[in-house]
Scaffold this active site. Structure first.
Site, PDB file in Angstrom:
ATOM      1  N   ARG A  26      23.653  55.418  23.305  1.00  0.00           N
ATOM      2  CA  ARG A  26      23.307  54.182  23.851  1.00  0.00           C
ATOM      3  C   ARG A  26      23.204  53.954  25.222  1.00  0.00           C
ATOM      4  O   ARG A  26      22.559  52.686  25.916  1.00  0.00           O
ATOM      5  CB  ARG A  26      24.027  52.980  23.282  1.00  0.00           C
ATOM      6  CG  ARG A  26      23.550  52.406  21.812  1.00  0.00           C
ATOM      7  CD  ARG A  26      24.672  51.571  21.252  1.00  0.00           C
ATOM      8  NE  ARG A  26      24.174  50.172  21.418  1.00  0.00           N
ATOM      9  CZ  ARG A  26      24.935  48.938  21.676  1.00  0.00           C
ATOM     10  NH1 ARG A  26      26.038  49.415  21.783  1.00  0.00           N
ATOM     11  NH2 ARG A  26      24.380  48.054  21.469  1.00  0.00           N
ATOM     12  N   LYS A  28      21.674  54.958  27.348  1.00  0.00           N
ATOM     13  CA  LYS A  28      20.297  55.242  27.916  1.00  0.00           C
ATOM     14  C   LYS A  28      19.445  53.869  27.655  1.00  0.00           C
ATOM     15  O   LYS A  28      18.426  53.708  28.530  1.00  0.00           O
ATOM     16  CB  LYS A  28      19.536  56.177  27.252  1.00  0.00           C
ATOM     17  CG  LYS A  28      19.936  57.800  27.729  1.00  0.00           C
ATOM     18  CD  LYS A  28      20.270  58.675  26.646  1.00  0.00           C
ATOM     19  CE  LYS A  28      21.260  59.752  27.017  1.00  0.00           C
ATOM     20  NZ  LYS A  28      21.899  60.285  25.802  1.00  0.00           N
ATOM     21  N   CYS A  50      48.932  28.067  47.545  1.00  0.00           N
ATOM     22  CA  CYS A  50      49.144  28.966  46.352  1.00  0.00           C
ATOM     23  C   CYS A  50      50.349  28.758  45.808  1.00  0.00           C
ATOM     24  O   CYS A  50      51.479  28.689  46.688  1.00  0.00           O
ATOM     25  CB  CYS A  50      48.856  30.724  46.752  1.00  0.00           C
ATOM     26  SG  CYS A  50      49.746  31.891  45.640  1.00  0.00           S
ATOM     27  N   CYS A  53      53.105  31.641  46.639  1.00  0.00           N
ATOM     28  CA  CYS A  53      53.359  32.421  47.912  1.00  0.00           C
ATOM     29  C   CYS A  53      54.559  31.819  48.316  1.00  0.00           C
ATOM     30  O   CYS A  53      55.221  30.883  47.810  1.00  0.00           O
ATOM     31  CB  CYS A  53      52.277  31.772  48.906  1.00  0.00           C
ATOM     32  SG  CYS A  53      50.837  32.648  49.247  1.00  0.00           S
ATOM     33  N   HIS A 113      49.844  37.260  49.950  1.00  0.00           N
ATOM     34  CA  HIS A 113      49.019  36.634  49.028  1.00  0.00           C
ATOM     35  C   HIS A 113      47.810  37.575  48.753  1.00  0.00           C
ATOM     36  O   HIS A 113      46.902  37.803  47.799  1.00  0.00           O
ATOM     37  CB  HIS A 113      48.612  35.529  49.494  1.00  0.00           C
ATOM     38  CG  HIS A 113      47.471  34.741  48.612  1.00  0.00           C
ATOM     39  ND1 HIS A 113      48.094  33.994  47.525  1.00  0.00           N
ATOM     40  CD2 HIS A 113      46.264  34.600  48.643  1.00  0.00           C
ATOM     41  CE1 HIS A 113      46.847  33.439  47.003  1.00  0.00           C
ATOM     42  NE2 HIS A 113      45.891  33.636  47.649  1.00  0.00           N
ATOM     43  N   ASN A 153      47.322  40.162  34.356  1.00  0.00           N
ATOM     44  CA  ASN A 153      46.218  39.821  34.140  1.00  0.00           C
ATOM     45  C   ASN A 153      45.765  39.856  35.523  1.00  0.00           C
ATOM     46  O   ASN A 153      46.271  39.091  36.481  1.00  0.00           O
ATOM     47  CB  ASN A 153      46.040  38.535  33.678  1.00  0.00           C
ATOM     48  CG  ASN A 153      46.417  38.486  32.193  1.00  0.00           C
ATOM     49  OD1 ASN A 153      45.957  39.538  31.493  1.00  0.00           O
ATOM     50  ND2 ASN A 153      47.149  37.281  31.692  1.00  0.00           N
ATOM     51  N   SER A 161      44.763  33.045  36.620  1.00  0.00           N
ATOM     52  CA  SER A 161      44.645  31.962  37.480  1.00  0.00           C
ATOM     53  C   SER A 161      44.936  31.877  38.792  1.00  0.00           C
ATOM     54  O   SER A 161      44.585  30.967  39.517  1.00  0.00           O
ATOM     55  CB  SER A 161      45.717  30.924  36.743  1.00  0.00           C
ATOM     56  OG  SER A 161      47.115  31.352  36.850  1.00  0.00           O
ATOM     57  N   HIS A 164      47.200  35.893  43.679  1.00  0.00           N
ATOM     58  CA  HIS A 164      48.170  36.552  44.493  1.00  0.00           C
ATOM     59  C   HIS A 164      49.045  37.571  43.516  1.00  0.00           C
ATOM     60  O   HIS A 164      49.236  37.286  42.225  1.00  0.00           O
ATOM     61  CB  HIS A 164      49.489  35.191  44.523  1.00  0.00           C
ATOM     62  CG  HIS A 164      50.663  35.723  45.394  1.00  0.00           C
ATOM     63  ND1 HIS A 164      50.983  35.066  46.639  1.00  0.00           N
ATOM     64  CD2 HIS A 164      51.612  36.578  45.298  1.00  0.00           C
ATOM     65  CE1 HIS A 164      51.907  35.697  47.349  1.00  0.00           C
ATOM     66  NE2 HIS A 164      52.420  36.487  46.315  1.00  0.00           N
ATOM     67  N   HIS A 166      50.984  39.557  41.032  1.00  0.00           N
ATOM     68  CA  HIS A 166      52.008  39.132  40.044  1.00  0.00           C
ATOM     69  C   HIS A 166      51.719  39.616  38.730  1.00  0.00           C
ATOM     70  O   HIS A 166      50.766  39.964  38.491  1.00  0.00           O
ATOM     71  CB  HIS A 166      52.226  37.425  40.054  1.00  0.00           C
ATOM     72  CG  HIS A 166      51.023  36.800  39.386  1.00  0.00           C
ATOM     73  ND1 HIS A 166      49.909  36.568  39.878  1.00  0.00           N
ATOM     74  CD2 HIS A 166      51.024  36.162  38.169  1.00  0.00           C
ATOM     75  CE1 HIS A 166      48.908  36.052  39.185  1.00  0.00           C
ATOM     76  NE2 HIS A 166      49.738  35.940  37.877  1.00  0.00           N
ATOM     77  N   GLN A 168      53.575  38.871  34.431  1.00  0.00           N
ATOM     78  CA  GLN A 168      54.301  37.971  33.645  1.00  0.00           C
ATOM     79  C   GLN A 168      55.295  38.821  32.661  1.00  0.00           C
ATOM     80  O   GLN A 168      54.747  39.870  32.507  1.00  0.00           O
ATOM     81  CB  GLN A 168      53.144  37.240  32.704  1.00  0.00           C
ATOM     82  CG  GLN A 168      52.439  36.131  33.368  1.00  0.00           C
ATOM     83  CD  GLN A 168      51.898  35.161  32.700  1.00  0.00           C
ATOM     84  OE1 GLN A 168      52.491  34.638  31.703  1.00  0.00           O
ATOM     85  NE2 GLN A 168      50.569  35.018  32.940  1.00  0.00           N
ATOM     86  N   HIS A 297      49.139  50.641  29.098  1.00  0.00           N
ATOM     87  CA  HIS A 297      47.725  50.328  28.954  1.00  0.00           C
ATOM     88  C   HIS A 297      47.021  49.511  30.020  1.00  0.00           C
ATOM     89  O   HIS A 297      47.494  48.748  30.452  1.00  0.00           O
ATOM     90  CB  HIS A 297      47.515  49.769  27.687  1.00  0.00           C
ATOM     91  CG  HIS A 297      48.034  50.443  26.334  1.00  0.00           C
ATOM     92  ND1 HIS A 297      47.128  51.453  25.577  1.00  0.00           N
ATOM     93  CD2 HIS A 297      49.047  50.355  25.567  1.00  0.00           C
ATOM     94  CE1 HIS A 297      47.899  51.682  24.882  1.00  0.00           C
ATOM     95  NE2 HIS A 297      49.013  51.215  24.678  1.00  0.00           N
ATOM     96  N   LYS A 310      31.821  44.494  29.746  1.00  0.00           N
ATOM     97  CA  LYS A 310      31.987  44.445  28.380  1.00  0.00           C
ATOM     98  C   LYS A 310      32.371  43.437  27.978  1.00  0.00           C
ATOM     99  O   LYS A 310      33.633  43.043  28.255  1.00  0.00           O
ATOM    100  CB  LYS A 310      32.695  45.740  28.031  1.00  0.00           C
ATOM    101  CG  LYS A 310      32.475  45.921  26.556  1.00  0.00           C
ATOM    102  CD  LYS A 310      33.219  47.356  26.107  1.00  0.00           C
ATOM    103  CE  LYS A 310      33.490  47.358  24.585  1.00  0.00           C
ATOM    104  NZ  LYS A 310      32.139  47.545  23.817  1.00  0.00           N
ATOM    105  N   PHE A 311      31.748  42.946  26.692  1.00  0.00           N
ATOM    106  CA  PHE A 311      32.538  41.706  26.136  1.00  0.00           C
ATOM    107  C   PHE A 311      33.037  42.430  24.568  1.00  0.00           C
ATOM    108  O   PHE A 311      32.235  43.134  24.148  1.00  0.00           O
ATOM    109  CB  PHE A 311      31.556  40.678  25.709  1.00  0.00           C
ATOM    110  CG  PHE A 311      31.256  39.680  27.100  1.00  0.00           C
ATOM    111  CD1 PHE A 311      32.145  38.911  27.374  1.00  0.00           C
ATOM    112  CD2 PHE A 311      30.211  40.128  27.794  1.00  0.00           C
ATOM    113  CE1 PHE A 311      31.808  38.121  28.467  1.00  0.00           C
ATOM    114  CE2 PHE A 311      29.917  39.307  29.248  1.00  0.00           C
ATOM    115  CZ  PHE A 311      30.618  38.425  29.141  1.00  0.00           C
TER     116      PHE A 311
END
Ligand code: H2U
Ligand code: ZN
Length: 346
Positions: A26, A28, A50, A53, A113, A153, A161, A164, A166, A168, A297, A310-311
């Site tokens: 695919r 192609k 921020c 910061c 930042h 993320n 969001s 900066h 970081h 979690q 990962h 990609k979705f």
């Protein structure tokens, strides 16, 4: 004759025991979908607006200290709360609920930042690794905590969001789904073969080479055989160990090095601040576990340019994950990229 580079096939993920559909032919097809522009990264070193910061105000009137290395704080909008009472509800045999307690933290990687992991100095990244080790060890030993997930993320595309640098930490009284699957597979493999699943997998991959992106004495970065995201990468410790708290000091440097080299290749791929979700998988609460093998990962959404992602929709949501470029083709692209960040080139 069946050819992995040409013919549609499915590949098995032995960690989750799930399949991914691979459709190499695919690549192609013409692309007429959404085109997104990523604006150039022009962040200041300090942003007065921020909430991460140094010295700035966060939600609830908290003030960040004038931190100079890493800085950790309790998430002001924590998804889990430490004082949630234990309990279950089952209004019908099919309707089950269980209380989940937890501790959520945010860790700033740097007071700067404008930096990303790829642009941070190795010594500062080593400081981030030390902070992860410290928080993992503490939370993993906290009564009531069953699992500690450390994740980052990065980029608007991944729902981050704030640019900066970081990550979690969500630590929970339950073992989450993905970890439960990987636990079951690794425990069973270790019972059968007396070695960790990822030690055997890594040994094969280092010999074969086709899916390896880069490696040092302590970690390897590879596109797994069963990758779902176009440029998905796994970091695997070369010495089997079940958690970040078992890393020697040299291995902590090795982790910082492989992080920098992997994310630099990512940023260089489309000369953009490459978006991704990243996170560790390690043993659930308890002492070192010989069946569990520490790894991380990277799940990045970009597909063929800084503007085409990609979705996971349609077939992926309703049937199974699917990819077009093979893991080998993705690894080859990443392997061939420079380890000098594009912004640092003259
Ligand atoms: P992302 O990494 O996905 O962007 O999330 C940032 C976290 O920062 C998010 O979980 C927290 C949010 O709850 N946060 C605070 O703890 N204090 C604030 O003042 C704003 C955001
Ligand atoms: Zn900031």
């Amino acid at each position: 004759m069946f050819d992995l580079t040409e013919h549609p096939h499915r590949r098995y993920n032995p960690l989750t025991r799930e399949w991914v559909l691979v459709s190499p032919h695919r690549t192609k097809r013409p692309w007429q979908g959404q085109v997104e522009k990523l604006p150039p990264d022009t962040r200041p070193a300090y942003d007065p607006k921020c909430y991460l910061c140094p010295t700035n105000e966060r939600a609830g009137g908290h003030h960040n200290p004038a931190y100079t290395k890493t800085f950790a704080f309790q998430n002001d909008f924590a998804a889990l709360l430490p004082d949630t009472p234990a309990g279950t509800a089952q209004p019908h045999p099919l309707l089950r609920a269980e209380a989940v307690a937890g501790i959520c933290r945010v860790i700033c990687f740097s007071p700067r930042h404008d930096l990303t992991v790829a642009e941070m100095a190795p010594a500062d990244l080593r400081g981030v690794v030390d902070t992860w080790v410290e928080h993992y060890a503490e939370l993993n030993a906290t009564p009531g905590i069953a699992y500690v997930e450390i994740f980052e993320n990065r980029g608007d595309m991944m729902g981050c969001s704030n640019p900066h640098p970081h990550c979690q930490i969500w630590s929970t009284s339950i073992v989450p789904n993905e970890v439960e699957k990987e636990s079951a597979a690794q425990e069973e493999y270790y019972r059968t073969y007396g070695r960790t699943l990822l030690a055997d997998y890594l040994e094969h991959e280092l010999q074969d080479g086709a899916r390896v992106v880069c490696a040092n004495d302590h970690f390897a970065a590879l596109v797994p055989w069963w990758a779902v995201w176009p440029f998905e990468v796994m970091l695997i410790s070369r010495r089997p160990m079940s958690g970040l708290d078992e890393l020697t000091l040299d291995e902590r440097d090795g982790l910082a090095d492989i992080l920098k080299r992997t994310t630099t290749r990512y940023d260089n791929l489309f000369e953009t601040s490459f978006p991704y979700s990243f996170g560790f998988h390690q043993r659930p609460a308890g002492p070192p576990n010989p069946a569990w093998h520490l790894h991380a990962h990277f799940a990045p959404p970009l597909l063929r340019s800084a503007t085409v992602r990609k979705f996971l929709v349609g077939y992926e949501l309703l049937a199974m994950p699917q990819r077009d470029i093979t893991a080998e083709a993705a690894a080859l692209r990443l392997r061939d990229l420079s380890e000098t960040h594009y912004k640092a080139r003259s």
